[in-house]
Motif scaffolding. Structure first.
Motif, PDB file in Angstrom:
ATOM      1  N   LEU A 335     103.898  51.592 -15.919  1.00 49.91           N
ATOM      2  CA  LEU A 335     103.051  51.964 -17.032  1.00 49.91           C
ATOM      3  C   LEU A 335     101.439  51.862 -16.876  1.00 49.91           C
ATOM      4  N   TYR A 336     101.378  50.904 -16.192  1.00 49.95           N
ATOM      5  CA  TYR A 336      99.650  50.831 -15.730  1.00 49.95           C
ATOM      6  C   TYR A 336      99.091  51.965 -15.248  1.00 49.95           C
ATOM      7  N   TYR A 337      99.802  52.801 -14.159  1.00 52.89           N
ATOM      8  CA  TYR A 337      99.285  54.207 -13.843  1.00 52.89           C
ATOM      9  C   TYR A 337      99.536  55.222 -14.703  1.00 52.89           C
ATOM     10  N   ALA A 338     100.784  55.100 -15.384  1.00 55.17           N
ATOM     11  CA  ALA A 338     101.013  56.038 -16.185  1.00 55.17           C
ATOM     12  C   ALA A 338     100.057  56.508 -17.299  1.00 55.17           C
ATOM     13  N   GLU A 339      99.618  55.129 -17.548  1.00 51.84           N
ATOM     14  CA  GLU A 339      98.522  55.398 -18.732  1.00 51.84           C
ATOM     15  C   GLU A 339      97.265  55.188 -18.402  1.00 51.84           C
ATOM     16  N   GLY A 340      97.046  55.602 -17.152  1.00 50.68           N
ATOM     17  CA  GLY A 340      95.525  55.739 -17.000  1.00 50.68           C
ATOM     18  C   GLY A 340      94.972  54.738 -16.154  1.00 50.68           C
ATOM     19  N   GLY A 341      95.789  53.678 -15.709  1.00 54.41           N
ATOM     20  CA  GLY A 341      95.097  52.327 -15.119  1.00 54.41           C
ATOM     21  C   GLY A 341      94.511  52.940 -13.826  1.00 54.41           C
ATOM     22  N   ASN A 342      93.307  52.118 -13.650  1.00 57.22           N
ATOM     23  CA  ASN A 342      92.517  52.582 -12.445  1.00 57.22           C
ATOM     24  C   ASN A 342      91.936  53.727 -12.600  1.00 57.22           C
ATOM     25  N   GLY A 343      92.078  54.705 -13.355  1.00 58.59           N
ATOM     26  CA  GLY A 343      91.459  55.843 -13.258  1.00 58.59           C
ATOM     27  C   GLY A 343      92.236  57.032 -12.316  1.00 58.59           C
ATOM     28  N   THR A 344      93.350  56.688 -12.012  1.00 64.52           N
ATOM     29  CA  THR A 344      94.087  57.428 -10.755  1.00 64.52           C
ATOM     30  C   THR A 344      95.215  58.384 -11.525  1.00 64.52           C
ATOM     31  N   THR A 345      94.673  58.892 -12.649  1.00 65.61           N
ATOM     32  CA  THR A 345      95.675  59.931 -13.097  1.00 65.61           C
ATOM     33  C   THR A 345      95.055  61.194 -13.090  1.00 65.61           C
ATOM     34  N   GLY A 346      94.217  61.643 -12.201  1.00 65.53           N
ATOM     35  CA  GLY A 346      93.709  62.776 -12.007  1.00 65.53           C
ATOM     36  C   GLY A 346      94.717  63.534 -11.422  1.00 65.53           C
ATOM     37  N   GLY A 347      95.558  63.309 -10.483  1.00 66.37           N
ATOM     38  CA  GLY A 347      96.661  63.911  -9.834  1.00 66.37           C
ATOM     39  C   GLY A 347      98.095  63.674 -10.654  1.00 66.37           C
ATOM     40  N   ILE A 348      98.955  64.694 -10.368  1.00 70.15           N
ATOM     41  CA  ILE A 348     100.184  64.420 -10.843  1.00 70.15           C
ATOM     42  C   ILE A 348     101.265  64.983 -10.172  1.00 70.15           C
ATOM     43  N   PHE A 349     102.550  64.437 -10.112  1.00 72.24           N
ATOM     44  CA  PHE A 349     103.672  65.080  -9.307  1.00 72.24           C
ATOM     45  C   PHE A 349     103.686  64.683  -7.974  1.00 72.24           C
ATOM     46  N   ASN A 350     102.931  64.050  -7.192  1.00 75.09           N
ATOM     47  CA  ASN A 350     103.195  63.594  -6.030  1.00 75.09           C
ATOM     48  C   ASN A 350     104.136  62.486  -5.651  1.00 75.09           C
ATOM     49  N   THR A 351     103.849  61.444  -6.498  1.00 77.57           N
ATOM     50  CA  THR A 351     104.982  60.250  -6.506  1.00 77.57           C
ATOM     51  C   THR A 351     106.215  60.852  -6.848  1.00 77.57           C
ATOM     52  N   PHE A 352     106.368  61.845  -7.615  1.00 76.39           N
ATOM     53  CA  PHE A 352     107.686  62.423  -7.929  1.00 76.39           C
ATOM     54  C   PHE A 352     108.279  63.130  -6.846  1.00 76.39           C
ATOM     55  N   LEU A 353     107.512  64.023  -6.145  1.00 78.07           N
ATOM     56  CA  LEU A 353     107.937  64.753  -5.031  1.00 78.07           C
ATOM     57  C   LEU A 353     108.113  63.800  -3.909  1.00 78.07           C
ATOM     58  N   ASP A 354     107.425  62.598  -3.616  1.00 79.57           N
ATOM     59  CA  ASP A 354     108.004  61.604  -2.748  1.00 79.57           C
ATOM     60  C   ASP A 354     109.376  61.319  -2.921  1.00 79.57           C
ATOM     61  N   ALA A 355     109.883  61.015  -4.188  1.00 74.99           N
ATOM     62  CA  ALA A 355     110.927  60.011  -4.313  1.00 74.99           C
ATOM     63  C   ALA A 355     112.087  61.125  -4.239  1.00 74.99           C
ATOM     64  N   ILE A 356     111.783  62.376  -4.423  1.00 80.92           N
ATOM     65  CA  ILE A 356     113.249  63.439  -4.283  1.00 80.92           C
ATOM     66  C   ILE A 356     112.891  63.882  -2.944  1.00 80.92           C
ATOM     67  N   ASP A 357     112.004  63.740  -2.022  1.00 82.74           N
ATOM     68  CA  ASP A 357     112.082  64.345  -0.756  1.00 82.74           C
ATOM     69  C   ASP A 357     110.971  63.417   0.102  1.00 82.74           C
ATOM     70  N   GLY A 358     111.924  62.340   0.895  1.00 84.10           N
ATOM     71  CA  GLY A 358     111.102  61.401   1.960  1.00 84.10           C
ATOM     72  C   GLY A 358     110.075  62.194   2.745  1.00 84.10           C
ATOM     73  N   SER A 359     110.225  63.276   3.053  1.00 89.01           N
ATOM     74  CA  SER A 359     109.314  63.789   4.136  1.00 89.01           C
ATOM     75  C   SER A 359     107.956  64.099   3.496  1.00 89.01           C
ATOM     76  N   TYR A 360     107.947  64.338   2.286  1.00 87.76           N
ATOM     77  CA  TYR A 360     106.805  64.689   1.624  1.00 87.76           C
ATOM     78  C   TYR A 360     105.841  63.606   1.448  1.00 87.76           C
ATOM     79  N   CYS A 361     106.211  62.194   1.694  1.00 84.13           N
ATOM     80  CA  CYS A 361     105.531  61.067   1.848  1.00 84.13           C
ATOM     81  C   CYS A 361     104.338  61.071   2.729  1.00 84.13           C
ATOM     82  N   THR A 362     104.877  61.846   3.702  1.00 84.95           N
ATOM     83  CA  THR A 362     104.005  61.988   5.260  1.00 84.95           C
ATOM     84  C   THR A 362     103.731  63.574   5.404  1.00 84.95           C
ATOM     85  N   TYR A 363     104.054  64.431   4.599  1.00 83.90           N
ATOM     86  CA  TYR A 363     103.778  65.726   4.964  1.00 83.90           C
ATOM     87  C   TYR A 363     102.437  66.057   4.988  1.00 83.90           C
ATOM     88  N   ALA A 364     101.958  67.072   5.917  1.00 84.84           N
ATOM     89  CA  ALA A 364     100.652  67.223   6.104  1.00 84.84           C
ATOM     90  C   ALA A 364     100.430  68.618   5.921  1.00 84.84           C
TER      91      ALA A 364
END
Length: 666
Positions: A335-364
């Motif tokens: 909830l902290y991040y989802a509601e804008g905590g720390n101002g890091t809501t500029g991006g979207i979808f990266n943590t979702f893609l991480d969770a359904i594809d482990g290789s995305y966590c380290t994909y360059a």
């Protein structure tokens, strides 16, 4: 991270600082303007141990062939149609070339010694090792400093620029800690202050506004009433519009064909779902709910008074179409991040893609490895989810609906391009991604960028994100206009200012400034320009600042298809209301495709995967929408027309025709 101390001589720092960059080296990355919120402070002590990750260039030949591979399994005329890849197939195809791995490994060993333990990660994208700050400064001919974010209380170790040998540069995408740095999780420096997200999402805290709500003037008397579909769209209205019937509640369905729905910062209430089922779909038992795939602290449901219009809407639309098939909820971020905590809501979808594809966590790719430390959440989060970032913990469902997004201008191109590659890889594996096209016509959010959300002094049309990625299916919004019936053609949604909803609403559409027109769409877009040329000046290659044009003539067209998105009957916060937005359109179209997958599975076939090539080659399976516009940026926007148009795409679903087509494919 944990800081380990080793007894190295302080004099090493002076030697590194004094050493000139050899002529054989070049700058690989240099800090850009996005880093100005971080203040450089003390030089990092030489003994501090750092986790080093070197992102290797993806296989160049594979990246060039990727689009052809996707078309090979997605085009109806291909001998390989439907022969989707496994995740291991994808990893093997895109892994860096062997000579890249060898060259980079040899370079590291030549500087830091043969005994340095270097790991080649399972997804083949990284070389990983630990090094002291002094060693890393020697390797990269740079200096590391602490950088502090005064507003958020965070600290990271980073450099202003770093260097690599010229012959190595072609093999490396990105090195961390580099100019983006690595966070230091020192508890005394991690006290964060709450900052509300600066976006108002078209289904959450991102991008477009939440679904449009207003009190319902009419409660349909029974679940099968069709006479008032111009006032309130119920499940029965959708069945009539798209010519399908609910499945038998006792039908045997595949346990491997759940429909996935993404949510962020917005939560459903079981009480609202129960009220909806009771009043409109009595064949669905109260208590029916999605399977929760919580990502990095995401959880649901919530109490009825805390419910969100987006989540309630998504499930109240999707479940009646596919039941007794199931839904899967990808509830993303604490909830902290989802509601804008720390101002890091500029991006979207990266943590979702991480969770359904482990290789995305380290994909360059495109200068980015893993998540962006400025745009994306960082886990563990002392203000919320304290576990590690979730990587590859959930299998992607065959169909995923997303009703969230931003404007293209809001995120760096490399961030969007990297995600777009991931959508391509998911398509290769047989996953269909549907995304709402946005609720502001050809413009953006008021106050986001220019006052009216448009580009270049509020005049240039503002494309949407991730919609501009060619490897997903965008869904625009249609409407049954007052006095019309479900047996007549729909029109594009155009709700003008002063409408009972909160402000104006029109179906998002236009042309990307980042991604070119994909081959599968080229003929449809060319026909639209030839037969229905918009009355606006245009530019090419996204270069709107050097032109008087209002839209990109050679950009990927948005949307691809459409579905009803206005006056949807819903229960939210315990009340019967009407909602609208392309947030509704995406789960409707996605649910129909999920049903098609079910029929294919029964016939011993696989899921349809990326559907755009099939639909663009067979537009007759859709109901063409020829009435309506999508105003914005001080214009009437684009106009609906025969064939594809940048308002409603190819049109809405004709379910029997779509089913017959996809069942005819192998």
């Amino acid at each position: 991270m944990r800081l380990l101390l080793l007894p190295l001589l302080a004099a090493t720092v002076d030697l590194v600082a004094a050493r000139a960059v050899p002529a054989s080296h070049v700058v690989h990355e240099r800090r850009d303007a996005r880093s100005t919120t971080w203040v450089k402070r003390d030089r990092v002590e030489p003994h501090i141990q750092l986790p080093v990750r070197i992102g290797l260039k993806q296989n160049t030949q594979a990246m060039e062939q990727a689009q052809a591979w996707l078309m090979d399994v997605s085009h109806p005329g291909s001998e390989s149609y439907g022969q989707h890849w496994s995740q291991n197939d994808v990893i093997r195809a895109f892994q860096p070339a062997d000579d890249s791995v060898t060259a980079v490994r040899d370079w590291i060993s030549s500087v830091l010694g043969e005994k340095k333990q270097i790991t080649h990660t399972d997804n083949k994208a990284w070389l990983a090792f630990d090094a002291s700050a002094a060693e890393l400064e020697t390797l990269l001919h740079t200096q590391y400093h602490e950088h502090h974010d005064a507003a958020g209380g965070r600290v990271k170790i980073t450099c202003d620029e770093y260097h690599v040998p010229k012959h190595i540069q072609e093999h490396i995408d990105y090195i961390t800690p580099g100019v983006k740095g690595v966070h230091v999780h020192a508890s005394e420096l991690r006290k964060r202050s709450f900052k509300p997200g600066h976006h108002g999402g078209y289904g959450g805290p991102f991008g477009w506004q939440p679904p449009k709500q207003r009190p319902a003037p009419h409660m349909p008397q029974n679940g099968s009433e069709l006479a008032t579909c111009d006032v309130a769209i119920t499940p029965a209205c959708l069945q009539a519009l798209y010519n399908f019937q609910p499945l038998s509640p006792h039908a045997k369905v595949s346990p491997n064909n759940s429909m996935g729905i993404f949510e962020e910062g917005d939560f459903y209430s079981q009480q609202d779902l129960n009220s909806f089922f009771t009043n409109f779909t009595s064949y669905i038992p109260n208590g029916t709910h999605p399977t929760l795939n919580g990502i990095d602290g995401g959880s649901a449901p919530v109490a009825v008074l805390d419910a969100g219009g987006e989540s309630d809407l998504d499930f109240e639309l999707a479940i009646p179409i596919i039941y007794p098939q199931t839904t899967t909820l990808y509830q993303t971020d604490d909830l902290y991040y989802a509601e804008g905590g720390n101002g890091t809501t500029g991006g979207i979808f990266n943590t979702f893609l991480d969770a359904i594809d482990g290789s995305y966590c380290t994909y360059a790719a495109y200068g980015e490895t893993g998540n962006d430390p400025t745009l994306d959440p960082t886990y563990p989060d002392p203000n919320g989810y304290t576990g590690k970032l979730m990587c590859g913990v959930y299998k992607p469902t065959n169909v995923i609906s997303i009703s969230y997004g931003e404007q293209e201008q809001d995120l760096p191109a490399y961030y969007q391009q990297r995600q777009c590659n991931e959508f391509l890889k998911l398509g290769l594996q047989g996953t269909s991604i549907f995304v709402a096209s946005g609720d502001t016509g050809v413009g953006g959010i008021n106050g986001d960028g220019a006052a009216n959300g448009c580009l270049r002094n509020g005049t240039v049309f503002s494309p949407t994100q991730p919609n501009s990625c060619p490897w997903l299916t965008n869904v625009g919004a249609t409407k049954v206009y007052p006095g019309r019936t479900v047996y007549e053609p729909e029109s594009a949604v155009v709700d003008t200012p002063g409408h009972p909803y909160r402000g104006a609403f029109s179906s998002g559409g236009g042309f990307s400034n980042i991604f070119p027109i994909p081959a599968y769409q080229a003929s449809a877009v060319a026909t639209y320009f030839a037969d229905h040329n918009p009355p606006y000046p245009y530019y090419f290659n996204g270069q709107y600042n050097s032109s008087d044009g209002l839209y990109n003539r050679n950009g990927r067209g948005i949307p691809d298809v459409a579905a009803n998105g206005d006056n949807l009957a819903t229960y939210v916060d315990g009340n019967f209301t009407l909602e609208g937005g392309t947030s509704a359109s995406s789960p409707i179209f996605a649910a129909l495709v999920n049903r098609i997958n079910e029929e294919r599975i029964k016939a011993g076939k696989g899921p349809v995967g990326f559907i755009n090539p099939v639909l663009y080659n067979n537009p007759g399976v859709l109901n063409d929408i020829v009435n309506g516009t999508n105003p914005g940026c001080g214009t009437d926007g684009f106009s609906c027309a025969e064939g594809w148009d940048p308002v409603t795409g190819l049109g809405t679903a004709n379910y029997p025709k779509m089913l017959k087509l996809f069942m005819s494919l192998k």
